[in-house]
Motif scaffolding. Structure first.
Motif, PDB file in Angstrom:
ATOM      1  N   TRP A 157       0.815  -1.213   0.000  1.00 50.99           N
ATOM      2  CA  TRP A 157       0.000   0.000   0.000  1.00 50.99           C
ATOM      3  C   TRP A 157       0.846   1.260   0.000  1.00 50.99           C
ATOM      4  N   GLU A 197     -11.980  -2.064  -4.943  1.00 50.61           N
ATOM      5  CA  GLU A 197     -12.342  -0.772  -4.357  1.00 50.61           C
ATOM      6  C   GLU A 197     -11.154  -0.149  -3.631  1.00 50.61           C
ATOM      7  N   LYS A 198     -10.364  -0.982  -2.974  1.00 51.36           N
ATOM      8  CA  LYS A 198      -9.190  -0.456  -2.273  1.00 51.36           C
ATOM      9  C   LYS A 198      -8.225   0.215  -3.249  1.00 51.36           C
TER      10      LYS A 198
END
Length: 275
Positions: A157, A197-198
């Motif tokens: 991330w 979606e992330k």
């Protein structure tokens, strides 16, 4: 790279699966499950979409390929050997002492752009490559394969944020979402939620497809090429771990186990090899 038809690429992907199973069987160790789930995407990249030259692996204007889930190295080796980056008979040396085909990719192997293995780092390296290519005003692209279990790593991330900040529209990340990792189901070990979606929230243009459907993969590449967005691209590919071999499909036990002789023979029969 000359474009190939859907049917041609399906045959190539099946051939890569045969080579993966053979390599792991002969080595007596390796990771068949995640190699087989990614075979369709790897075939589409190397044999149709990417601009590479087996005779000049370090060509400056090549597209880059980063196997962030490095344990799936057999499928990348199979593609490189088939294309002629190195003599194909070398595929029979997987994991042997002195071989450049080790358990995870390393740069002694022609065609490997970055060593990977520590999960999350490959994605970060891919983002760095994409930044460098933009800095050098190159039109080359970076293709990365990330595991869904790997997405439990924080570095994934951080790399996603970096990719968005620098508008890396030359980066294409394929999430091999086969729902299994070493110790079990990803959603039992550490739930990932909605990965598509992330990635959208992290600033990616996202495409969600059947990652074992060659036609969908090729259509997605076309959509990416026609996109005017400066966002990095993410393909969330729903795949089957162990795809193509019935007793390996969706079985967590085949994450990192080599088949025995009878299992190998059954697998090859299912993949279309006749005695």
């Amino acid at each position: 790279m000359q474009k190939k038809s859907v049917e041609e690429l399906k045959k190539i992907a099946n051939d890569l699966r045969k080579k993966v199973v053979t390599m792991v069987y002969e080595a007596g160790s390796g990771h068949p499950g995640g190699s087989l789930s990614a075979a369709d995407y790897v075939a589409a990249c190397y044999f149709s979409e990417m601009n590479v030259d087996p005779k000049n692996p370090k060509w400056e204007d090549r597209d880059r390929f980063v196997l962030s889930k490095g344990h799936a190295a057999p499928v990348q080796y199979a593609a490189l050997g088939t294309l002629g980056f190195f003599p194909e008979e070398k595929l029979h040396t997987l994991r042997q002492e002195g071989s450049f085909l080790q358990g995870h990719p390393n740069m002694t192997c022609p065609g490997i752009d970055i060593p990977t293995g520590s999960l999350g780092q490959g994605f970060a390296c891919a983002a760095g490559m994409a930044i460098a290519l933009k800095h050098d005003k190159k039109n080359s692209r970076v293709f990365a394969v990330v595991g869904d279990g790997e997405c439990q790593e924080g570095e994934v991330w951080e790399a996603a944020q970096t990719s968005s900040k620098y508008q890396l529209d030359n980066l294409i990340v394929f999430v091999d979402k086969n729902n299994l990792q070493l110790d079990g189901a990803t959603d039992e070990i550490m739930p990932l939620g909605n990965l598509a979606e992330k990635f959208k929230v992290f600033g990616f243009e996202v495409f969600e497809i059947d990652g074992n459907d060659m036609e969908q993969i090729l259509k997605t590449f076309d959509a990416i090429k026609n996109s005017s967005s400066q966002k990095p691209k993410c393909i969330v590919g729903h795949t089957v771990k162990g795809k193509g071999v019935s007793f390996m499909e969706n079985q967590v036990g085949w994450h990192g186990v080599a088949p025995k002789k009878d299992q190998y023979e059954q697998a090859m029969k299912e993949l279309g090899v006749r005695n």
